[in-house]
Design a protein around this motif. Structure first.
Motif, mmCIF file in Angstrom:
data_model
loop_
_atom_site.group_PDB
_atom_site.id
_atom_site.type_symbol
_atom_site.label_atom_id
_atom_site.label_comp_id
_atom_site.label_asym_id
_atom_site.label_seq_id
_atom_site.Cartn_x
_atom_site.Cartn_y
_atom_site.Cartn_z
ATOM 1 N N UNK A 1 69.862 39.587 54.955
ATOM 2 C CA UNK A 1 69.511 39.373 53.544
ATOM 3 C C UNK A 1 68.394 38.340 53.495
ATOM 4 N N UNK A 2 67.373 38.605 52.701
ATOM 5 C CA UNK A 2 66.303 37.616 52.563
ATOM 6 C C UNK A 2 65.811 37.583 51.125
ATOM 7 N N UNK B 1 78.769 37.078 63.028
ATOM 8 C CA UNK B 1 79.092 36.261 61.859
ATOM 9 C C UNK B 1 77.827 36.139 61.015
ATOM 10 N N UNK B 2 77.941 36.375 59.723
ATOM 11 C CA UNK B 2 76.796 36.193 58.831
ATOM 12 C C UNK B 2 76.719 34.722 58.428
ATOM 13 N N UNK B 3 75.563 34.103 58.722
ATOM 14 C CA UNK B 3 75.360 32.683 58.451
ATOM 15 C C UNK B 3 74.228 32.545 57.427
ATOM 16 N N UNK B 4 74.534 32.060 56.209
ATOM 17 C CA UNK B 4 73.477 31.891 55.209
ATOM 18 C C UNK B 4 72.674 30.611 55.453
ATOM 19 N N UNK C 1 67.893 33.072 53.320
ATOM 20 C CA UNK C 1 68.172 34.314 54.038
ATOM 21 C C UNK C 1 69.479 34.170 54.798
ATOM 22 N N UNK C 2 69.937 35.272 55.384
ATOM 23 C CA UNK C 2 71.182 35.292 56.134
ATOM 24 C C UNK C 2 70.922 35.877 57.512
ATOM 25 N N UNK C 3 71.380 35.165 58.546
ATOM 26 C CA UNK C 3 71.265 35.633 59.926
ATOM 27 C C UNK C 3 72.626 36.112 60.416
#
Length: 175
Positions: A38-39, A75-78, A62-64
């Motif tokens: 997500x960006x 794991x999604x890390x914002x 964004x989310x990595x």
């Protein structure tokens, strides 16, 4: 995304706002590549402070997707980064290298927004990412994710050469 900075040079104190999208879909960190799921658009304000010195401020979100340090699950890390940089356009590449102020995001009079955000992100990466605080990790013998189930490795005997160390651990647990 490149931003041409030469339009800001003629008028001291001139400020311009930019809203640009990140072109990168994969962040190449120091140890691995991480997918960006997500960006948000990057918002920048660039101000001419005079004598070809520019002040860049802004934010990027964004989310990595990063692996858990224990079980390796994604794991999604914002991330919400605040950008604040001074750009001295009078310096040559050699002068920047000599001053240890390498600005890879400057290419002539162009500002590479992806590289600027990537540099800031490199400084803000977490040391470890966990999927949860009580993550059990993976079995060091068979690789089973212990969050999903158990394995039979705990009951198996260790290398006989390690039995002395195993006895020490048993004595410590009894105390």
């Amino acid at each position: 995304m490149l931003i041409n900075l030469s339009e800001l040079f003629p008028v001291e104190g001139k400020s311009k706002e930019y809203t640009v999208s990140l072109d990168m879909d994969l962040f190449h960190g120091p140890d691995a590549g991480y997918k960006i799921t997500h960006k948000e658009p990057v918002s920048l304000v660039i101000t001419n402070e005079g004598n070809k010195v520019l002040h860049v401020t802004g934010c990027a979100g964004f989310t990595l997707v990063m692996p858990c340090a224990r079980c390796l699950e994604p794991v999604e890390v914002p991330f919400k980064l605040e950008l604040d940089q001074k750009l001295d356009m009078n310096q040559t590449e050699e002068e920047r290298l000599e001053a240890l102020d390498e600005q890879f995001y400057l290419k002539g009079y162009n500002l590479d927004v992806d590289q600027l955000v990537g540099n800031e992100l490199t400084l803000n990466l977490p040391m470890r990412v966990l999927c949860s605080d009580d993550c059990k990790g993976i079995c060091n013998r068979c690789g089973t994710n212990l969050n999903r189930g158990t394995c039979d490795c705990a009951g198996k005997s260790l290398d006989p050469r390690m039995s002395v160390i195993q006895d020490i651990f048993k004595q410590l647990k009894e105390v």
